[in-house]
Scaffold this active site. Sequence first.
Site, short mmCIF file in Angstrom:
data_model
loop_
_atom_site.label_atom_id
_atom_site.label_comp_id
_atom_site.label_asym_id
_atom_site.label_seq_id
_atom_site.Cartn_x
_atom_site.Cartn_y
_atom_site.Cartn_z
NE ARG A 1 2.23 -5.65 11.32
CZ ARG A 1 3.40 -5.57 10.69
NH1 ARG A 1 4.47 -6.16 11.19
NH2 ARG A 1 3.50 -4.88 9.58
NE ARG B 1 6.71 -0.87 10.33
CZ ARG B 1 5.57 -0.91 9.66
NH1 ARG B 1 5.45 -0.25 8.52
NH2 ARG B 1 4.56 -1.60 10.13
NE ARG C 1 -4.10 -1.80 10.15
CZ ARG C 1 -3.02 -1.30 9.57
NH1 ARG C 1 -2.96 -0.02 9.25
NH2 ARG C 1 -2.00 -2.06 9.29
CE LYS D 1 -2.20 -1.24 3.83
NZ LYS D 1 -1.68 -2.58 4.20
NE ARG E 1 7.46 -3.02 6.05
CZ ARG E 1 6.15 -2.78 5.99
NH1 ARG E 1 5.61 -2.21 4.92
NH2 ARG E 1 5.35 -3.13 6.98
#
Length: 191
Positions: free
Chosen positions: A146, A134, A89, A14, A128
């Site tokens: 998640r 992160r 969300r 996204k 990532r």
Amino acid sequence: MLNLILFGPPGAGKGTQSEQLIYAYNLKHISTGDLLRAERKAGTELGIKANEYIAKGELVPDEVVVGMVRNFMKEHSSSKGFIFDGFPRTTPQAEALDNLLSEFGAKIDIVLGLEVIEDELVKRLLLRGETSGRADDQSEETIRNRFKEYQTKTLPLMDYYTKKNSYVGVNGMGEIDHIQSSLREEINKVL
Ligand code: ADP
């Protein structure tokens, strides 16, 4: 105004796709994940509190993110439109967004769902995590949580927007540029 939602699970692309779309259509990008991380970096009370949820892979309470989005939209009220990334969300967030947009005399024009299989998502997130710093991308347990949150709380929105005739699914696997073209093709249909 043109208002669109980039929908999809964590790691669907996204953010990557939003970066190109904001230039192509002159829109403002709202990523609630980015806004929350900026709050944490600035050491605000909101940021510190939100990080407790983020670190566990849980969703941050609705009123917190809705307040942030409201402020952001008010600050950028002269914008030609918004790309919502990672928001809404939950169903209450989607309802709050409808109300916020109606204050602008606007609505969601299209919801673009990036469709990617789960094995590919885990691979992308762990990759990532190696460079993004992160913490929530570095633990497979947090990543799985998640996805669980996504399945139970976010996925019902597909139905919410399908009923409003605004949901369009797009294949999110393959070349970034190819996916970008597919997204633009769908956006151009509603312009
Ligand atoms: P990703 O899409 O890769 O999961 P984000 O940057 O969008 O990453 O979000 C990171 C985390 O921030 C989420 O796991 C969640 O804890 C929190 N978050 C972001 N947006 C929202 C939202 N709209 N509602 C609740 N929590 C959110």
